[in-house]
Design an enzyme around this catalytic site. Structure first.
Site, mmCIF file in Angstrom:
data_model
loop_
_atom_site.group_PDB
_atom_site.id
_atom_site.type_symbol
_atom_site.label_atom_id
_atom_site.label_comp_id
_atom_site.label_asym_id
_atom_site.label_seq_id
_atom_site.Cartn_x
_atom_site.Cartn_y
_atom_site.Cartn_z
ATOM 1 N N ASP A 8 44.159 40.669 50.703
ATOM 2 C CA ASP A 8 43.189 40.159 51.677
ATOM 3 C C ASP A 8 41.807 40.788 51.462
ATOM 4 O OD1 ASP A 8 42.404 38.580 53.783
ATOM 5 O OD2 ASP A 8 43.017 40.006 55.320
ATOM 6 N N HIS A 25 37.602 35.335 45.158
ATOM 7 C CA HIS A 25 38.926 34.957 44.645
ATOM 8 C C HIS A 25 38.978 35.124 43.124
ATOM 9 C CE1 HIS A 25 39.998 33.674 48.567
ATOM 10 N NE2 HIS A 25 39.258 32.575 48.586
ATOM 11 N N LEU A 120 58.957 43.977 34.089
ATOM 12 C CA LEU A 120 58.554 43.757 35.487
ATOM 13 C C LEU A 120 58.829 42.294 35.813
ATOM 14 C CD1 LEU A 120 56.751 44.831 37.987
ATOM 15 C CD2 LEU A 120 54.879 43.584 36.904
HETATM 16 C C1 FPP Z 1 42.783 36.401 51.049
HETATM 17 O O1 FPP Z 1 41.418 36.738 51.098
HETATM 18 C C2 FPP Z 1 43.145 35.876 49.766
HETATM 19 C C3 FPP Z 1 43.621 34.624 49.526
HETATM 20 C C4 FPP Z 1 43.869 33.634 50.581
HETATM 21 C C5 FPP Z 1 43.928 34.193 48.158
HETATM 22 C C6 FPP Z 1 44.449 35.245 47.262
HETATM 23 C C7 FPP Z 1 44.120 34.874 45.887
HETATM 24 C C8 FPP Z 1 43.737 35.715 44.902
HETATM 25 C C9 FPP Z 1 43.729 37.182 45.030
HETATM 26 C C10 FPP Z 1 43.302 35.215 43.599
HETATM 27 C C11 FPP Z 1 44.169 34.187 42.998
HETATM 28 C C12 FPP Z 1 45.366 34.776 42.401
HETATM 29 C C13 FPP Z 1 45.767 34.484 41.158
HETATM 30 C C14 FPP Z 1 47.021 35.046 40.636
HETATM 31 C C15 FPP Z 1 44.979 33.627 40.253
HETATM 32 P P1 FPP Z 1 40.510 36.021 52.158
HETATM 33 O O2 FPP Z 1 39.884 34.834 51.520
HETATM 34 O O3 FPP Z 1 41.326 35.721 53.373
HETATM 35 O O4 FPP Z 1 39.435 37.105 52.457
HETATM 36 P P2 FPP Z 1 38.702 37.351 53.837
HETATM 37 O O5 FPP Z 1 39.714 37.871 54.799
HETATM 38 O O6 FPP Z 1 37.669 38.358 53.499
HETATM 39 O O7 FPP Z 1 38.114 36.033 54.257
#
Ligand code: FPP
Length: 220
Positions: A8, A25, A120
């Protein structure tokens, strides 16, 4: 050990730098690569389960959902060598039937080409919800004619082994419908670090802290 991470804080990280949320992201996906390589070399970690897209993430603006889909597809196609070179078996967990056939093909391709690897196992949670996992498991148990029991439900979950370490980056202390059944006895670690800033050093620090904890599993 089995480690699960809620990644997050990507959006906030990007906004803080005056960039668009999706840039967070993109950088997050680089951190995923780094952590995967690190975990493949860290003999204590056998399984790493990462929350990449929840059943609730469809509610985000269309362009962000589309970006995440593209990012995932590119990542899975591009990183095959990283998985092969580091002995990482890839598995998608969640209901992937809602994704485009192109993305489903990329997922299946990477699963097939890495299924023999043993350093892994990386589970990528895609369109995953903890409640949904339990419902789909119970449906499978009923369909098979088995008795509904803790053992049969656990066996039929997408992720059928318990979590030892649960990490959430980004400052919130919530489980957010991630692996609800599997975290029954997990140690929970919440860090303020936004995911794009999360390093293998901080990961290692959590693994070491975990080892100092005496887990009683309800006993003494
Ligand atoms: C949460 O941050 C994250 C997500 C909803 C997506 C997670 C995706 C990635 C880490 C990258 C993609 C992964 C791969 C393997 C290609 P948020 O957007 O909720 O952040 P915020 O809370 O600051 O809004």
């Amino acid at each position: 050990m089995h480690v699960a991470i809620i990644m997050d804080g990507n959006g906030r990280w990007a906004t803080k730098q005056g960039k668009s949320r999706v840039e967070g992201h993109r950088v997050g996906s680089e951190v995923v690569r780094e952590l995967t390589i690190f975990a493949s070399k860290e003999s204590r970690v056998k399984t790493l389960t990462l929350y990449a897209f929840s059943t609730e993430n469809w509610k985000r603006p269309k362009h962000e959902v589309e970006f995440l889909m593209r990012l995932l597809g590119n990542y899975l196609d591009k990183e095959l060598d990283t998985y092969l070179e580091n002995g990482v078996k890839f598995r998608a967990v969640g209901d992937i039937s809602k994704f485009s056939s192109k993305l489903q093909n990329s997922i299946q391709n990477l699963e097939e080409k890495t299924q023999h690897l043993t350093s892994l196992t990386q589970n990528l949670a895609l369109n995953y919800g903890g409640k949904d996992d339990i419902v789909r498991s119970v449906k499978r148990v009923l369909k098979s004619g088995d008795e509904v029991s803790e053992e049969s439900i656990e066996k039929n979950l997408d992720v059928s082994y318990p979590i030892d370490i649960f990490i959430r980056t980004g400052g919130d202390s919530r489980v957010s419908n991630f692996l609800l059944w599997q975290i029954s006895y997990a140690e929970l670690f919440f860090t303020n670090t936004l995911f794009p800033d999360f390093t293998k050093e901080e990961f290692l620090n959590i693994l070491n802290r975990f080892e100092t904890i005496h887990r009683r599993f309800g006993g003494l």
